[in-house]
Structures are given as structure tokens and as C-alpha cells.
Design an enzyme around this catalytic site. Structure first.
Site, PDB file in Angstrom:
ATOM      1  N   PRO A   1       0.778  -1.243   0.000  1.00 37.81           N
ATOM      2  CG  PRO A   1      -0.149  -1.100   2.125  1.00 37.81           C
ATOM      3  CD  PRO A   1       0.553  -2.041   1.209  1.00 37.81           C
TER       4      PRO A   1
ATOM      5  CE1 TYR B   1       1.821   9.155  -2.407  1.00 35.73           C
ATOM      6  CE2 TYR B   1       0.599  11.121  -3.047  1.00 35.73           C
ATOM      7  CZ  TYR B   1       0.846  10.091  -2.148  1.00 35.73           C
ATOM      8  OH  TYR B   1       0.115   9.998  -0.994  1.00 35.73           O
TER       9      TYR B   1
HETATM   10  P1  FAD Z   1     -11.945  -5.443  -4.248  1.00 35.31           P
HETATM   11  O1  FAD Z   1     -12.130  -4.120  -3.618  1.00 35.31           O
HETATM   12  O2  FAD Z   1     -11.265  -6.520  -3.498  1.00 35.31           O
HETATM   13  O3  FAD Z   1     -13.381  -5.937  -4.718  1.00 35.31           O
HETATM   14  C1  FAD Z   1     -13.623  -7.260  -5.177  1.00 35.31           C
HETATM   15  C2  FAD Z   1     -15.059  -7.636  -4.856  1.00 35.31           C
HETATM   16  O4  FAD Z   1     -15.293  -8.955  -5.358  1.00 35.31           O
HETATM   17  C3  FAD Z   1     -15.333  -7.690  -3.362  1.00 35.31           C
HETATM   18  O5  FAD Z   1     -16.457  -6.922  -3.060  1.00 35.31           O
HETATM   19  C4  FAD Z   1     -15.527  -9.176  -3.063  1.00 35.31           C
HETATM   20  O6  FAD Z   1     -16.474  -9.387  -2.030  1.00 35.31           O
HETATM   21  C5  FAD Z   1     -16.032  -9.688  -4.404  1.00 35.31           C
HETATM   22  N1  FAD Z   1     -15.757 -11.114  -4.602  1.00 35.31           N
HETATM   23  C6  FAD Z   1     -14.677 -11.834  -4.222  1.00 35.31           C
HETATM   24  N2  FAD Z   1     -14.795 -13.115  -4.609  1.00 35.31           N
HETATM   25  C7  FAD Z   1     -15.983 -13.209  -5.250  1.00 35.31           C
HETATM   26  C8  FAD Z   1     -16.663 -14.282  -5.868  1.00 35.31           C
HETATM   27  N3  FAD Z   1     -16.148 -15.528  -5.904  1.00 35.31           N
HETATM   28  N4  FAD Z   1     -17.867 -14.037  -6.421  1.00 35.31           N
HETATM   29  C9  FAD Z   1     -18.404 -12.800  -6.412  1.00 35.31           C
HETATM   30  N5  FAD Z   1     -17.795 -11.724  -5.823  1.00 35.31           N
HETATM   31  C10 FAD Z   1     -16.600 -11.947  -5.258  1.00 35.31           C
HETATM   32  N6  FAD Z   1      -5.303   1.603  -2.936  1.00 35.31           N
HETATM   33  C11 FAD Z   1      -5.106   2.881  -3.336  1.00 35.31           C
HETATM   34  O7  FAD Z   1      -5.162   3.169  -4.548  1.00 35.31           O
HETATM   35  N7  FAD Z   1      -4.860   3.892  -2.436  1.00 35.31           N
HETATM   36  C12 FAD Z   1      -4.775   3.649  -1.116  1.00 35.31           C
HETATM   37  O8  FAD Z   1      -4.604   4.592  -0.348  1.00 35.31           O
HETATM   38  C13 FAD Z   1      -4.925   2.282  -0.667  1.00 35.31           C
HETATM   39  N8  FAD Z   1      -4.828   1.976   0.642  1.00 35.31           N
HETATM   40  C14 FAD Z   1      -5.098   0.693   1.037  1.00 35.31           C
HETATM   41  C15 FAD Z   1      -5.039   0.424   2.389  1.00 35.31           C
HETATM   42  C16 FAD Z   1      -5.310  -0.863   2.838  1.00 35.31           C
HETATM   43  C17 FAD Z   1      -5.219  -1.141   4.322  1.00 35.31           C
HETATM   44  C18 FAD Z   1      -5.655  -1.907   1.909  1.00 35.31           C
HETATM   45  C19 FAD Z   1      -5.972  -3.316   2.388  1.00 35.31           C
HETATM   46  C20 FAD Z   1      -5.717  -1.637   0.558  1.00 35.31           C
HETATM   47  C21 FAD Z   1      -5.439  -0.346   0.110  1.00 35.31           C
HETATM   48  N9  FAD Z   1      -5.489  -0.035  -1.236  1.00 35.31           N
HETATM   49  C22 FAD Z   1      -5.236   1.262  -1.634  1.00 35.31           C
HETATM   50  C23 FAD Z   1      -5.825  -1.052  -2.230  1.00 35.31           C
HETATM   51  C24 FAD Z   1      -7.292  -0.991  -2.684  1.00 35.31           C
HETATM   52  O9  FAD Z   1      -8.134  -1.059  -1.576  1.00 35.31           O
HETATM   53  C25 FAD Z   1      -7.600  -2.132  -3.653  1.00 35.31           C
HETATM   54  O10 FAD Z   1      -6.635  -2.107  -4.693  1.00 35.31           O
HETATM   55  C26 FAD Z   1      -9.016  -2.033  -4.255  1.00 35.31           C
HETATM   56  O11 FAD Z   1      -9.975  -2.403  -3.306  1.00 35.31           O
HETATM   57  C27 FAD Z   1      -9.181  -2.926  -5.487  1.00 35.31           C
HETATM   58  O12 FAD Z   1     -10.504  -2.898  -5.942  1.00 35.31           O
HETATM   59  P2  FAD Z   1     -11.163  -4.134  -6.687  1.00 35.31           P
HETATM   60  O13 FAD Z   1     -12.568  -3.717  -7.016  1.00 35.31           O
HETATM   61  O14 FAD Z   1     -10.287  -4.570  -7.794  1.00 35.31           O
HETATM   62  O15 FAD Z   1     -11.139  -5.309  -5.635  1.00 35.31           O
HETATM   63  C1  DHB Z   2      -3.814   5.674   2.743  1.00 36.23           C
HETATM   64  C2  DHB Z   2      -3.334   4.446   2.393  1.00 36.23           C
HETATM   65  C3  DHB Z   2      -2.134   4.366   1.723  1.00 36.23           C
HETATM   66  O1  DHB Z   2      -1.659   3.172   1.334  1.00 36.23           O
HETATM   67  C4  DHB Z   2      -1.401   5.497   1.401  1.00 36.23           C
HETATM   68  O2  DHB Z   2      -0.218   5.384   0.754  1.00 36.23           O
HETATM   69  C5  DHB Z   2      -1.893   6.725   1.742  1.00 36.23           C
HETATM   70  C6  DHB Z   2      -3.112   6.808   2.419  1.00 36.23           C
HETATM   71  C7  DHB Z   2      -5.082   5.781   3.485  1.00 36.23           C
HETATM   72  O3  DHB Z   2      -5.710   4.741   3.761  1.00 36.23           O
HETATM   73  O4  DHB Z   2      -5.497   6.899   3.804  1.00 36.23           O
END
Ligand code: FAD
Ligand code: DHB
Length: 393
Positions: A296, A388
Site C-alpha cells: 500500500p 505518486y
Molecule cells: P476489491 O475491492 O477486493 O473488490 C472485489 C469484490 O469482489 C469484493 O467486493 C468481493 O467481495 C467480491 N468477490 C470476491 N470473490 C468473489 C466471488 N467468488 N464471487 C463474487 N464476488 C466476489 N489503494 C489505493 O489506490 N490507495 C490507497 O490509499 C490504498 N490503501 C489501502 C489500504 C489498505 C489497508 C488496503 C488493504 C488496501 C489499500 N489499497 C489502496 C488497495 C485498494 O483497496 C484495492 O486495490 C481495491 O480495493 C481494489 O478494488 P477491486 O474492485 O479490484 O477489488
Molecule cells: C492511505 C493508504 C495508503 O496506502 C497510502 O499510501 C496513503 C493513504 C489511506 O488509507 O489513507
């Protein structure tokens, strides 16, 4: 069995899947979104907070930007704390005006759900045992169960937007899919608290005791993270212990101004770099966390999902409106070129700011030199900033 017909079945109702279905619907392309969990569950996950300007523009293009533009905060810089000092990274100065927006993933997802509701989009929650089939056929289909009843959707294409643990990537034969992975020997413990943020801009801190990050969701909601060993569990960390450790990793004048309070969410996330290639198999396309994970640091995960959706959306537009499949055919190659650059940046920023448990004195000196170089060179800062705020789509 009930059978549905649509053009695109989207597996996963996270930000990637919802954004794509919203964009497609606005241009007359039909889709069904299948989400495993309830809406409340999806909205209960506290994740990303920083949006690149490309993501912000895509939300506007999807007709979902009004609340984000009202409530999101434009940030023109952030800070890096190291060796007791606080250096500012000026985003606008190095980009000719590009900035990032602080607006939580929860809010993004809520806005997308509301937009889907308003347009009458089909988002099916609590879809169990979702399974894509006939991926190499002209008419692939997806099956699932809803309240114990078997369901089937016939379509032209399937999009796997179901996150890292989803079913889509796993349905690509292992002799076709190549996976690249690096697991880091630490995680992030995150706390959300109803307290005013310690600073107006984000602070990324490199400290001998480990990395820390001060972020925010609004003027009254703060998000903080600290690096913890992978063996730690959330139950090991009381709120008091978290605040004490966070303060120790921040410069004194910052720590002195930190307002603490009860945590309203606390979780540990492991750190991983992961890429699956190719991002297309037959008529199945992978997007977002289903295809790649970044650590992250640098806030790239959600933003990378958005650039996948941009390429995929334009591929579908050209296919359906112009009969031109070149965009879909080059999707995997185009998306992966940007994915690997974001992987490189997130890996670099993670190494720059975290304390490696097995790191030697030489590693520490190299890390310190990297930081010294960064703040003594405009070119180094420009490179950090270019990544960034987000590389162009
Ligand atoms: P997801 O959000 O994982 O969505 C996938 C969906 O598919 C979910 O709702 C799940 O329930 C569903 N699913 C799973 N399996 C199945 C199945 N078999 N059948 C049907 N549905 C299913 N990114 C940033 O850009 N900036 C940040 O600041 C940042 N901070 C983060 C901080 C933390 C602590 C974490 C954990 C992640 C962070 N990320 C950040 C990453 C970001 O949250 C993810 O990259 C983002 O959620 C990806 O979106 P997505 O829709 O691809 O996947
Ligand atoms: C947050 C998460 C990140 O990974 C980051 O680089 C900056 C902010 C956030 O959750 O706010």
C-alpha cells in the site's frame, strides 16, 4: 434454473466492477454485477484513501463525481519524516499542477452503488458459488446460486473484478497463467479514529522502529498505520499501545500535536507485490486486485484498478460501437505495462520507508542515502511525484 442474458457479466461488486458497469451502462452496454457479499459488508471495508487525478476524472466521466468534488480534499503535497526531520514533497511544483484527492474508498463505493441504483443497474448481492464457464467460446456463461436457486447468465464477455481471493483468476488454466509474487516480512496495522488529523497533509514516516503513516478521511476522521511484524494480531494491539507506538515513530513536534481517541476500526493488512499475466484468457478479462496487488505504500492499488477499467471500458466501447476489437485484443499488454510501473514504484517506496526485520547496517545506510538523494535532487523528487500523482493512462 433462471437464465439471464446480458452483454458483460462482471464478477465482483467492489470499486472496479461497479465503476465498469456504471461506465458501460451510460453508453448502452448491458452488464450484470455478481457480488458475493452484502452491500453493508462491502461498505464496511476501510481501505484506500488517496485518488489519482485519473481516477477522479473517471468518476466524473461515470457521472459519480458530484459528492467527491464537494467533500474530497485536494492535496498538493505530502511529507516524509526521517531522522527526526520533516521534508515536504510538492506535487504541484513537479507536475505543472497535477494533484491527488483524499476521498475514501468507502465513499467511492457508496457513490457508485447509488449511481447504479439510480440508473436501475443490476447488482446481485450474496451470489454464492459464482463460476465462469466456456471462457474460450463465443458465448461464455456464468453460474451461481441465489437463495439456494441455481442461476445462469449468458453473455459475450466476463470481467473478473473479484479481488485477490476471487474465483476468476483461478479459472484460468495454470499452464496459461504466470504469477509473479513477492511477500514482505511485515504488515500494516491500520486504525480509523474520530479525531482531527494530526496534519493537513499526509505524513509518511521512516523510523528505526518501523514505518508509520498519518492519513485522513476528513477534518474529523483520521486514518493511521504502523508497520508491524506479520506474527502480530489485531487483538495484540490495544488502542493505547497503538497510539504510543505511533507517537514514537513520528518527529517530536508532530507527536506532540497528535489527538488520540477510541479506534472505530482496526485491522492488519499483509504487504504483497503480485502480478498475474496475461490479464485476458479467451473472453475473460481480469481487472484490479484480481490481477495484481501492490504493497500500500504510495497508494496505488485502487488507482491501478481504475486504469484497468479505463482500458477495458474503451476496449468494450470500440468493440460494441465501432466493431473494432483492437482495444480488447491489446488490453492485457496495455494494462500490464502500467501495472508493472506501479509495482516498481510501490516496491521502491516500501523499501525506502520500512524497516526490514533482517536488514543489515549496509541496508540501513543505503536506505538513508536514498532519502538524502531524494531531498537533495529536484530530479529525484520529480520522479517520485510523477508516479505518486499517477502515470498517464
Ligand atoms: P476489491 O475491492 O477486493 O473488490 C472485489 C469484490 O469482489 C469484493 O467486493 C468481493 O467481495 C467480491 N468477490 C470476491 N470473490 C468473489 C466471488 N467468488 N464471487 C463474487 N464476488 C466476489 N489503494 C489505493 O489506490 N490507495 C490507497 O490509499 C490504498 N490503501 C489501502 C489500504 C489498505 C489497508 C488496503 C488493504 C488496501 C489499500 N489499497 C489502496 C488497495 C485498494 O483497496 C484495492 O486495490 C481495491 O480495493 C481494489 O478494488 P477491486 O474492485 O479490484 O477489488
Ligand atoms: C492511505 C493508504 C495508503 O496506502 C497510502 O499510501 C496513503 C493513504 C489511506 O488509507 O489513507
Amino acid at each position: 434454473m433462471s437464465t439471464h442474458q446480458t452483454q458483460v457479466v462482471i464478477i465482483g461488486g467492489g470499486p472496479s466492477g461497479l465503476l465498469l458497469s456504471q461506465l458501460l451502462h451510460r453508453t448502452g452496454i448491458s452488464s450484470i454485477v455478481l457480488e458475493k457479499h452484502t452491500r453493508e459488508h462491502v461498505l464496511g471495508r476501510i481501505r484506500a484513501g488517496v485518488l489519482e487525478h485519473g481516477f477522479v476524472n473517471l468518476m466524473r466521466e461515470a457521472g459519480c463525481g458530484a459528492r467527491m468534488d464537494r467533500e474530497g480534499e485536494i492535496h498538493e503535497g505530502f511529507h516524509i519524516a526521517h531522522q527526526g526531520q520533516l521534508d515536504r514533497v510538492d506535487l504541484a511544483k513537479h507536475t505543472g499542477g497535477d494533484t491527488v484527492m483524499v476521498y475514501g474508498q468507502t465513499e467511492v463505493t457508496r457513490d457508485l452503488y447509488e449511481a447504479r441504483d439510480a440508473m436501475g443497474g443490476t447488482v446481485i448481492h450474496e451470489a454464492q458459488n459464482v463460476q465462469p464457464h466456456a471462457l474460450r467460446d463465443v458465448h461464455p456463461f456464468v453460474t451461481w446460486e441465489q437463495n439456494g436457486e441455481a442461476q445462469r447468465a449468458e453473455c459475450d464477455f466476463i470481467v473478473g473484478a473479484d479481488g485477490f481471493h476471487g474465483v476468476s483468476r483461478k479459472s484460468i488454466p495454470s499452464d496459461v497463467l504466470k504469477e509473479y509474487e513477492k511477500v514482505y516480512p511485515f504488515g500494516w496495522l491500520g486504525v480509523l479514529s474520530e479525531t482531527p488529523p494530526v496534519a493537513e497533509e499526509l505524513i509518511y514516516a521512516r523510523h528505526e522502529r518501523g514505518f508509520a503513516l498519518c492519513s485522513l478521511r476528513s477534518r474529523v476522521l483520521s486514518r493511521y498505520y504502523i508497520q508491524v511484524p506479520l506474527t502480530d494480531r489485531v487483538e495484540d494491539w490495544s488502542d493505547a499501545a497503538f497510539w504510543q507506538e505511533l507517537k514514537r515513530r513520528l518527529p517530536e513536534e508532530v507527536a506532540a500535536g497528535l489527538q488520540t481517541g477510541p479506534s472505530i476500526e482496526k485491522s492488519i493488512a499483509p504487504l504483497r507485490s503480485f502480478v498475474a499475466e496475461p490479464m485476458r484468457y479467451g473472453n475473460l478479462f481480469l481487472a484490479g486486485d484480481a490481477a495484481h496487488i501492490v504493497p500500500p505504500t504510495g497508494a496505488k492499488g485502487l488507482n491501478l484498478a481504475a486504469s484497468d477499467i479505463h482500458y477495458l471500458y474503451h476496449g468494450f466501447l470500440d468493440h460494441y460501437l465501432k466493431g473494432d476489437s483492437a482495444g480488447l485484443d491489446s488490453y492485457s499488454e496495455q494494462a500490464l505495462a502500467r501495472v508493472w510501473k506501479a509495482e516498481r514504484f510501490s516496491w521502491w517506496m516500501t523499501n525506502l520507508l520500512h524497516r526490514a526485520p533482517e536488514g543489515s547496517e549496509t541496508d540501513l545506510r543505503l536506505q538513508r542515502a536514498d532519502l538524502d538523494y531524494l531531498f537533495s535532487s529536484d530530479a529525484a523528487q520529480a520522479s517520485l511525484v510523477e508516479n505518486y500523482v499517477g502515470l498517464p493512462y
